[in-house]
Design an enzyme around this catalytic site. Structure first.
Site, PDB file in Angstrom:
ATOM      1  N   GLY A  87     -19.794 -25.069  33.441  1.00  0.00           N
ATOM      2  CA  GLY A  87     -20.447 -25.023  34.736  1.00  0.00           C
ATOM      3  C   GLY A  87     -21.957 -24.927  34.673  1.00  0.00           C
ATOM      4  O   GLY A  87     -22.606 -25.329  33.714  1.00  0.00           O
ATOM      5  N   CYS A  88     -22.530 -24.333  35.731  1.00  0.00           N
ATOM      6  CA  CYS A  88     -23.979 -24.370  35.934  1.00  0.00           C
ATOM      7  C   CYS A  88     -24.765 -23.576  34.900  1.00  0.00           C
ATOM      8  O   CYS A  88     -25.955 -23.830  34.702  1.00  0.00           O
ATOM      9  CB  CYS A  88     -24.313 -23.847  37.330  1.00  0.00           C
ATOM     10  SG  CYS A  88     -23.652 -24.867  38.677  1.00  0.00           S
ATOM     11  N   ASN A  89     -24.156 -22.598  34.255  1.00  0.00           N
ATOM     12  CA  ASN A  89     -24.880 -21.819  33.254  1.00  0.00           C
ATOM     13  C   ASN A  89     -24.961 -22.507  31.901  1.00  0.00           C
ATOM     14  O   ASN A  89     -25.689 -22.080  31.008  1.00  0.00           O
ATOM     15  CB  ASN A  89     -24.235 -20.442  33.059  1.00  0.00           C
ATOM     16  CG  ASN A  89     -22.762 -20.516  32.722  1.00  0.00           C
ATOM     17  OD1 ASN A  89     -21.947 -20.640  33.630  1.00  0.00           O
ATOM     18  ND2 ASN A  89     -22.393 -20.445  31.460  1.00  0.00           N
TER      19      ASN A  89
END
Length: 353
Positions: free
Chosen positions: A133-135
């Protein structure tokens, strides 16, 4: 050292009103989010609209997968070419290629696709980070930084490539309305070396913070009704991030003998207007400190793993950083996970460990 950063996006930019009309986002939650001022436009790979309805057709899972592959190769390839050119390098100079994505699944992965298409050396070391995901951009940067430290003079390349429009689901739920009003398509690449010209950030340290009790706050679920994966974003996530982001940042700074006021530059993931607000309050940051994060969200929406690199690109293009100044990069995403990295700006060879 991060020698260069470059981003690439689909050619077509849509206003939020245009996206709402094309996707038929009619529920009240989606309309409210589309009208919010923190996002003005997004770049998306969308099929042509039906001339009668004015809406784009609903794409099948096979069509969405093909779009991911095609779009990733297009904008990922452009980001790679631009980042290498900026560092006066070619694909054959790269020793380690790491690709990050959460919006498509390929076996072999994107690293193999880029290796085949763009002329990387046969001895290339490859890795793919999928589904974080975004991390995940900072998760991917960490091993590249360690590898360059252990291989002075070698070149590593991080590529974050997200075709979020390949994960859109079309229904009337508030859940999908929230997702479809926020995410855009984009790619970013960063060249990591032991030396480079100009004032560039040297990555000093990393810190992570995981909240496993909130593992379900951001996730993909299989939607039987439409036969597609559907992304869930908990409405409380801005508060989850805001309440906890200071913990890994505090540990990172304390370990390196620094305080928050020692940090001249902040590069945050563009998770959304409320996420930025929550992180800013938790860290005690001024609005000026998150100007690049705000502007990237405004212009492109949330492009997931590569968002922080686009903010860093804007900071570097601004030319405001000076040798000896410190910065912190922060990403957050599913897990729930917060990643932080300490950077120090240096000129050329001064950045070598």
């Amino acid at each position: 050292m991060i020698a260069s950063v470059a981003s690439a996006f689909p050619d077509v930019s849509y206003s939020q009103d245009e996206v709402g009309a094309l996707l038929g986002l009619d529920n009240p939650v989606a309309r409210k989010l589309l009208a919010a001022p923190h996002i003005r436009s997004r770049r998306l790979f969308l099929p042509p609209a039906d001339p009668v309805t004015g809406r784009v057709p609903d794409e099948s899972p096979a069509e969405l997968h093909a779009k991911f592959r095609r779009g990733a190769l297009e904008i990922g390839g452009r980001a790679i070419a631009s980042s290498l050119k900026a560092a006066a390098l070619t694909p054959s100079d790269v020793g380690y290629l790491l690709c990050v994505t959460s919006t498509g699944f390929l076996v072999p992965g994107l690293s193999s696709l880029f290796s085949r298409e763009l002329g990387f050396h046969p001895a290339l070391l490859r890795a793919d980070v999928v589904g974080m995901g975004c991390n995940a951009g900072l998760n991917g940067m960490n091993p590249l930084v360690q590898w360059v430290r252990n291989h002075p003079g070698r070149v590593a390349l991080l590529v974050c490539c997200e075709i979020n429009s390949a994960m859109y689901v079309r229904d009337e739920s508030a859940r999908t309305g929230m997702v479809n009003s926020l995410f855009g398509d984009g790619a970013a690449a960063a060249v990591v070396t032991s030396e480079a010209s100009g004032i560039r950030p040297y990555v000093r340290d990393f810190e992570s913070f995981c909240m496993p009790d909130r593992w379900d706050a951001m996730r993909f679920d299989w939607n039987d009704d439409v036969g597609k994966w559907s992304f869930h974003l908990d409405r409380d996530i801005p508060y989850v991030i805001g309440d906890n982001v200071s913990k890994p940042v505090g540990r990172l700074l304390e370990r390196n003998g620094l305080r928050p006021e020692s940090i001249s530059h902040w590069v945050l993931h563009t998770g959304g207007g409320a996420v930025i607000d929550g992180a800013r309050r938790s860290l005690g940051l001024t609005e000026h400190a998150v100007r690049h994060t705000r502007s990237v969200l405004r212009d492109f929406g949330n492009i997931s793993s590569g968002s922080f690199l686009v903010s860093l690109e804007r900071l570097l293009d601004e030319g405001s950083a000076r040798p000896g100044e410190h910065g912190v990069m922060i990403t957050m995403g599913p897990g729930a996970q917060i990643e932080a990295a300490l950077i120090e700006f240096a000129a050329g060879r001064e950045a070598q460990p």
